[in-house]
Write a protein that holds these residues in place. Structure first.
Motif, PDB file in Angstrom:
ATOM      1  N   CYS A  73       9.150  44.276  -2.132  1.00 55.99           N
ATOM      2  CA  CYS A  73       8.238  43.447  -2.920  1.00 55.99           C
ATOM      3  C   CYS A  73       9.001  42.849  -4.102  1.00 55.99           C
ATOM      4  O   CYS A  73       9.760  43.558  -4.777  1.00 55.99           O
ATOM      5  N   SER A  75       7.724  41.837  -6.826  1.00 52.85           N
ATOM      6  CA  SER A  75       7.083  42.157  -8.099  1.00 52.85           C
ATOM      7  C   SER A  75       7.339  43.606  -8.520  1.00 52.85           C
ATOM      8  O   SER A  75       7.778  43.864  -9.630  1.00 52.85           O
ATOM      9  N   LEU A  95       5.267  39.527  -1.528  1.00 52.22           N
ATOM     10  CA  LEU A  95       4.421  40.350  -2.392  1.00 52.22           C
ATOM     11  C   LEU A  95       3.643  41.348  -1.546  1.00 52.22           C
ATOM     12  O   LEU A  95       3.079  40.989  -0.508  1.00 52.22           O
TER      13      LEU A  95
END
Length: 101
Positions: A73, A75, A95
């Motif tokens: 991911c 993030s 994401l």
């Protein structure tokens, strides 16, 4: 067997006459002294504070490379299974469901 709760108790009334106020006070003091907290040194010795020096410790963890059905991911930087993929941003970032939702 039925119990008559209104009848005077024989055992309690006999003992109440035998025990003086001073004797009862001394018994209460003895009972409190016996139940005093004792500091266990073992409890405090096994507790490690955050930021303790762990330079002598060695970890034995087997690191497995990212598999074909996994992604990282962009993030949270965690590796997830492809089933956790929520969206791909226009610039190509992946994401997970937790970060997208």
């Amino acid at each position: 067997m039925a119990t008559d709760y209104d009848a005077p108790r024989r055992g309690d009334s006999e003992e109440a006459g035998k025990n003086s106020l001073e004797e009862l006070k001394s018994r209460r003091g003895d009972a409190q002294a016996a139940s005093a907290d004792v500091d266990d040194g073992e409890t405090t010795e096994s507790y490690e504070l955050p930021g303790a020096d762990l330079s002598g410790e060695e970890l034995s963890v087997r690191v497995v490379p990212r598999q074909q059905d996994e992604f990282t991911c962009s993030s949270c930087y965690l590796v997830h299974h492809r089933s956790r993929l929520a969206e791909v941003t226009p610039d190509g970032q992946l994401l997970c469901r937790d970060c997208a939702g």
